[in-house]
Design a protein around this motif. Structure first.
Motif, PDB file in Angstrom:
ATOM      1  N   GLY A 161       0.884  -1.205  -0.023  1.00  0.00           N
ATOM      2  CA  GLY A 161       0.083   0.006   0.005  1.00  0.00           C
ATOM      3  C   GLY A 161       0.789   1.111   0.005  1.00  0.00           C
ATOM      4  O   GLY A 161       0.042   2.468   0.084  1.00  0.00           O
ATOM      5  N   SER A 162       2.137   1.238   0.143  1.00  0.00           N
ATOM      6  CA  SER A 162       3.078   2.271  -0.030  1.00  0.00           C
ATOM      7  C   SER A 162       2.930   2.918  -1.376  1.00  0.00           C
ATOM      8  O   SER A 162       2.803   2.344  -2.280  1.00  0.00           O
ATOM      9  CB  SER A 162       4.535   2.096   0.525  1.00  0.00           C
ATOM     10  N   VAL A 163       3.370   4.175  -1.493  1.00  0.00           N
ATOM     11  CA  VAL A 163       3.411   5.017  -2.691  1.00  0.00           C
ATOM     12  C   VAL A 163       4.795   4.973  -3.233  1.00  0.00           C
ATOM     13  O   VAL A 163       5.580   5.836  -2.159  1.00  0.00           O
ATOM     14  CB  VAL A 163       2.387   6.357  -2.914  1.00  0.00           C
ATOM     15  N   VAL A 164       5.293   4.466  -4.140  1.00  0.00           N
ATOM     16  CA  VAL A 164       6.855   4.713  -4.516  1.00  0.00           C
ATOM     17  C   VAL A 164       7.148   5.920  -5.725  1.00  0.00           C
ATOM     18  O   VAL A 164       6.417   5.584  -6.587  1.00  0.00           O
ATOM     19  CB  VAL A 164       7.457   3.341  -4.624  1.00  0.00           C
ATOM     20  N   LEU A 165       7.629   6.879  -5.171  1.00  0.00           N
ATOM     21  CA  LEU A 165       7.799   7.834  -6.539  1.00  0.00           C
ATOM     22  C   LEU A 165       9.502   8.032  -6.697  1.00  0.00           C
ATOM     23  O   LEU A 165      10.404   7.674  -6.105  1.00  0.00           O
ATOM     24  CB  LEU A 165       7.363   9.202  -5.796  1.00  0.00           C
ATOM     25  N   GLY A 166       9.725   8.369  -8.004  1.00  0.00           N
ATOM     26  CA  GLY A 166      10.838   8.841  -8.473  1.00  0.00           C
ATOM     27  C   GLY A 166      11.213  10.256  -8.293  1.00  0.00           C
ATOM     28  O   GLY A 166      10.152  11.105  -8.417  1.00  0.00           O
ATOM     29  N   ARG A 167      12.247  10.350  -7.977  1.00  0.00           N
ATOM     30  CA  ARG A 167      12.718  12.001  -7.779  1.00  0.00           C
ATOM     31  C   ARG A 167      12.688  12.750  -8.973  1.00  0.00           C
ATOM     32  O   ARG A 167      12.133  13.966  -9.366  1.00  0.00           O
ATOM     33  CB  ARG A 167      14.020  12.329  -6.962  1.00  0.00           C
ATOM     34  N   TYR A 168      13.322  12.214 -10.369  1.00  0.00           N
ATOM     35  CA  TYR A 168      13.314  12.789 -11.477  1.00  0.00           C
ATOM     36  C   TYR A 168      13.102  11.732 -12.539  1.00  0.00           C
ATOM     37  O   TYR A 168      12.419  11.993 -13.349  1.00  0.00           O
ATOM     38  CB  TYR A 168      14.884  13.242 -11.720  1.00  0.00           C
ATOM     39  N   THR A 169      13.387  10.465 -12.150  1.00  0.00           N
ATOM     40  CA  THR A 169      13.329   9.173 -13.173  1.00  0.00           C
ATOM     41  C   THR A 169      12.678   8.305 -12.557  1.00  0.00           C
ATOM     42  O   THR A 169      13.335   7.930 -11.437  1.00  0.00           O
ATOM     43  CB  THR A 169      14.496   9.201 -14.115  1.00  0.00           C
ATOM     44  N   PHE A 170      11.771   7.495 -12.889  1.00  0.00           N
ATOM     45  CA  PHE A 170      11.393   6.336 -12.251  1.00  0.00           C
ATOM     46  C   PHE A 170      12.040   5.152 -12.840  1.00  0.00           C
ATOM     47  O   PHE A 170      12.298   4.237 -11.942  1.00  0.00           O
ATOM     48  CB  PHE A 170       9.707   6.267 -12.395  1.00  0.00           C
ATOM     49  N   THR A 171      12.185   5.045 -14.091  1.00  0.00           N
ATOM     50  CA  THR A 171      12.507   3.562 -14.595  1.00  0.00           C
ATOM     51  C   THR A 171      13.704   3.923 -15.887  1.00  0.00           C
ATOM     52  O   THR A 171      13.477   5.222 -16.467  1.00  0.00           O
ATOM     53  CB  THR A 171      11.691   2.919 -15.353  1.00  0.00           C
ATOM     54  N   VAL A 299       0.747  13.724  -6.482  1.00  0.00           N
ATOM     55  CA  VAL A 299       0.661  12.160  -6.012  1.00  0.00           C
ATOM     56  C   VAL A 299       0.914  12.088  -4.548  1.00  0.00           C
ATOM     57  O   VAL A 299       0.415  11.499  -3.770  1.00  0.00           O
ATOM     58  CB  VAL A 299       1.523  11.285  -6.940  1.00  0.00           C
ATOM     59  N   GLU A 300       2.309  12.536  -4.325  1.00  0.00           N
ATOM     60  CA  GLU A 300       2.726  12.664  -2.839  1.00  0.00           C
ATOM     61  C   GLU A 300       1.756  13.278  -1.966  1.00  0.00           C
ATOM     62  O   GLU A 300       1.421  12.606  -0.886  1.00  0.00           O
ATOM     63  CB  GLU A 300       3.910  13.353  -2.591  1.00  0.00           C
ATOM     64  N   LYS A 301       1.066  14.376  -2.183  1.00  0.00           N
ATOM     65  CA  LYS A 301       0.009  14.928  -1.362  1.00  0.00           C
ATOM     66  C   LYS A 301      -1.228  14.049  -1.090  1.00  0.00           C
ATOM     67  O   LYS A 301      -1.759  14.043  -0.011  1.00  0.00           O
ATOM     68  CB  LYS A 301      -0.238  16.349  -2.176  1.00  0.00           C
ATOM     69  N   ILE A 302      -1.635  13.666  -2.333  1.00  0.00           N
ATOM     70  CA  ILE A 302      -2.861  12.823  -2.116  1.00  0.00           C
ATOM     71  C   ILE A 302      -2.550  11.595  -1.188  1.00  0.00           C
ATOM     72  O   ILE A 302      -3.342  11.037  -0.480  1.00  0.00           O
ATOM     73  CB  ILE A 302      -3.658  12.334  -3.390  1.00  0.00           C
ATOM     74  N   ALA A 303      -1.337  10.824  -1.507  1.00  0.00           N
ATOM     75  CA  ALA A 303      -1.056   9.566  -0.800  1.00  0.00           C
ATOM     76  C   ALA A 303      -0.966   9.961   0.742  1.00  0.00           C
ATOM     77  O   ALA A 303      -1.499   9.387   1.541  1.00  0.00           O
ATOM     78  CB  ALA A 303       0.217   9.247  -1.378  1.00  0.00           C
ATOM     79  N   SER A 304      -0.324  11.206   1.081  1.00  0.00           N
ATOM     80  CA  SER A 304      -0.112  11.675   2.385  1.00  0.00           C
ATOM     81  C   SER A 304      -1.770  11.726   3.092  1.00  0.00           C
ATOM     82  O   SER A 304      -1.787  11.331   4.103  1.00  0.00           O
ATOM     83  CB  SER A 304       0.746  12.928   2.469  1.00  0.00           C
ATOM     84  N   GLU A 305      -2.441  12.430   2.274  1.00  0.00           N
ATOM     85  CA  GLU A 305      -3.766  12.781   2.889  1.00  0.00           C
ATOM     86  C   GLU A 305      -4.509  11.101   3.052  1.00  0.00           C
ATOM     87  O   GLU A 305      -5.339  11.216   4.025  1.00  0.00           O
ATOM     88  CB  GLU A 305      -4.629  13.449   1.913  1.00  0.00           C
ATOM     89  N   GLN A 306      -4.194  10.261   2.354  1.00  0.00           N
ATOM     90  CA  GLN A 306      -4.844   8.989   2.569  1.00  0.00           C
ATOM     91  C   GLN A 306      -3.959   8.008   3.540  1.00  0.00           C
ATOM     92  O   GLN A 306      -4.237   6.750   3.638  1.00  0.00           O
ATOM     93  CB  GLN A 306      -5.017   8.303   1.007  1.00  0.00           C
ATOM     94  N   LYS A 307      -3.178   8.734   4.168  1.00  0.00           N
ATOM     95  CA  LYS A 307      -2.471   7.936   5.220  1.00  0.00           C
ATOM     96  C   LYS A 307      -1.607   6.803   4.496  1.00  0.00           C
ATOM     97  O   LYS A 307      -1.222   5.814   5.324  1.00  0.00           O
ATOM     98  CB  LYS A 307      -3.242   7.429   6.302  1.00  0.00           C
ATOM     99  N   LYS A 308      -1.087   6.750   3.529  1.00  0.00           N
ATOM    100  CA  LYS A 308      -0.334   6.087   2.628  1.00  0.00           C
ATOM    101  C   LYS A 308       1.167   6.418   3.044  1.00  0.00           C
ATOM    102  O   LYS A 308       1.416   7.710   2.723  1.00  0.00           O
ATOM    103  CB  LYS A 308      -0.505   5.842   1.323  1.00  0.00           C
ATOM    104  N   GLU A 309       1.901   5.570   3.094  1.00  0.00           N
ATOM    105  CA  GLU A 309       3.541   5.783   3.376  1.00  0.00           C
ATOM    106  C   GLU A 309       4.208   6.158   1.963  1.00  0.00           C
ATOM    107  O   GLU A 309       3.924   5.450   0.956  1.00  0.00           O
ATOM    108  CB  GLU A 309       4.424   4.770   3.760  1.00  0.00           C
TER     109      GLU A 309
END
Length: 381
Positions: A161-171, A299-309
């Motif tokens: 359930g965690s949300v994993v983000l890339g700082r500049y590039t994801f793949t 994405v980070e904002k909404i994930a945080s609002e939904q209590k996702k790491e």
């Protein structure tokens, strides 16, 4: 939720390889028929589909992509819904991705958008790298290019359930390099009468493997040798041809261009010095998936609002994703949804998408859609 789980299990039970997703598309269309999209476009880059939900007022267009194809892997599981197709399975989780995006159809039918337009895009042929590029051309023809595009991918080895983000590039960017050398056959007793490419092949391999350290790059690059063939299995014949295949990877597209140029230049110089003819070809070309900073923040904002790491990658994933082609034509972001720290890895025969991730994905994408389409800062229509 139970309906979406049943859909995923049905898709899992009936996997189809890249370019063969006809029954998959039919099942998705049957599911969507109950949720009355405003428009549905089929036959995009094969069996792809664009499903449109419109808001009550004008606003930005947001696309959510899911991938449709399965892998040529024999599944090793005893699930009741395990694959019915020998040697083919949804061991990358695309069945789960489709279920999540299909859940958005339920949400937009039951609670219509206030503004803007959302495109649920079911993309074929992700695994072989051809789907996104072809899809974009067709979406342009249909006047369906979005203002913003999103995709998610489940990621084992991260907290569920965690949300994993890339700082500049994801793949990473990646491409396949094929080098064909042509000399001249001769009897094995008289190799001096022919032109055997073995020595040049060995030299090219050694130079390819050290390319990442022999030149200055901005970031990580890698060359992986995947196949070599010299001549035929004939002990009376000295080889007259060879094939070398390698995968090139880079976190940065400019590094990929430099690495590709260096690989071609080095190989050609060696072949010429040995008097051999050389042909080169690039295939399976994936650019790097560049993350739009503004969308990443959403994405980070909404994930945080939904209590996702929220977890930021220390460096991009080394594997590639053809959604990267979308990142080159409009502001886009692809992010990960943690599938569990002890969960089997994708592309392994025991992998299965966790059903309880479906609702996490639907909640996240639904909120992203409403945030983008209603926010003044994203108005581009």
């Amino acid at each position: 939720m139970e309906e979406l789980i049943r859909l995923r299990h049905e898709l899992h039970r009936n996997p189809e390889l890249s370019g063969q997703e006809r029954a998959t598309g039919k099942r998705i269309r049957f599911f969507l028929s109950r949720y009355q999209p405003h428009e549905l476009y089929s036959n995009i880059a094969g069996e792809g589909m664009a499903v449109v939900y419109r808001g009550k007022e004008p606003g930005p267009t947001v696309l959510f992509r899911c991938d449709m194809d399965a892998l040529p892997i024999t599944e090793l599981s005893d699930f009741k819904y395990k694959s019915n197709t020998p040697g083919v399975s949804h061991t990358c989780g695309h069945d789960g991705h489709m279920a999540i995006v299909s859940g958005l159809a339920v949400r937009f039918f039951e609670n219509p958008l206030e503004k803007g337009k959302v495109i649920l895009f079911y993309q074929p042929s992700e695994e072989n790298g051809s789907g996104a590029k072809e899809s974009i051309e067709r979406l342009k023809e249909l006047d369906l290019m979005p203002d913003y595009a999103f995709a998610l991918h489940n990621l084992p080895k991260y907290k569920k359930g965690s949300v994993v983000l890339g700082r500049y590039t994801f793949t990473a960017a990646s491409k396949g390099l094929i080098i064909k050398l042509t000399g001249r056959n001769s009897h094995a007793a008289f190799p001096e009468l022919g032109l055997n490419p073995s020595a040049a092949t060995a030299e090219i391999i050694q130079h390819l493997l050290v390319l990442p350290t022999n030149f200055k790059y901005k970031n990580f690059v890698l060359v992986t040798l995947i196949h070599v063939k010299v001549g035929e299995v004939a002990f009376g014949t000295s080889a007259g041809s060879a094939v070398i295949m390698a995968t090139l990877r880079a976190f940065d597209d400019s590094d990929m261009h430099l690495l590709s140029d260096n690989a071609l230049k080095t190989s050609t110089q060696i072949a010429t010095r040995h008097g051999l003819a050389i042909e080169t070809e690039f295939t399976d070309d994936f650019p790097a998936s560049v993350c739009d900073p503004q969308l990443t923040n959403v994405v980070e904002k909404i994930a945080s609002e939904q209590k996702k790491e929220v977890i930021y990658l220390n460096e991009p994933n080394r594997w590639s994703e053809d959604f990267a082609h979308f990142t080159g034509v409009c502001p886009s972001v692809i992010f990960g949804l943690g599938a569990g720290e002890d969960h089997p890895d994708i592309h392994s025969p025991t992998y299965d998408f966790p059903d309880d991730l479906i609702i996490d994905g639907v909640d996240l994408l639904d909120s992203i859609a409403r945030e983008i389409t209603s926010s003044e800062s994203f108005l581009k229509y």
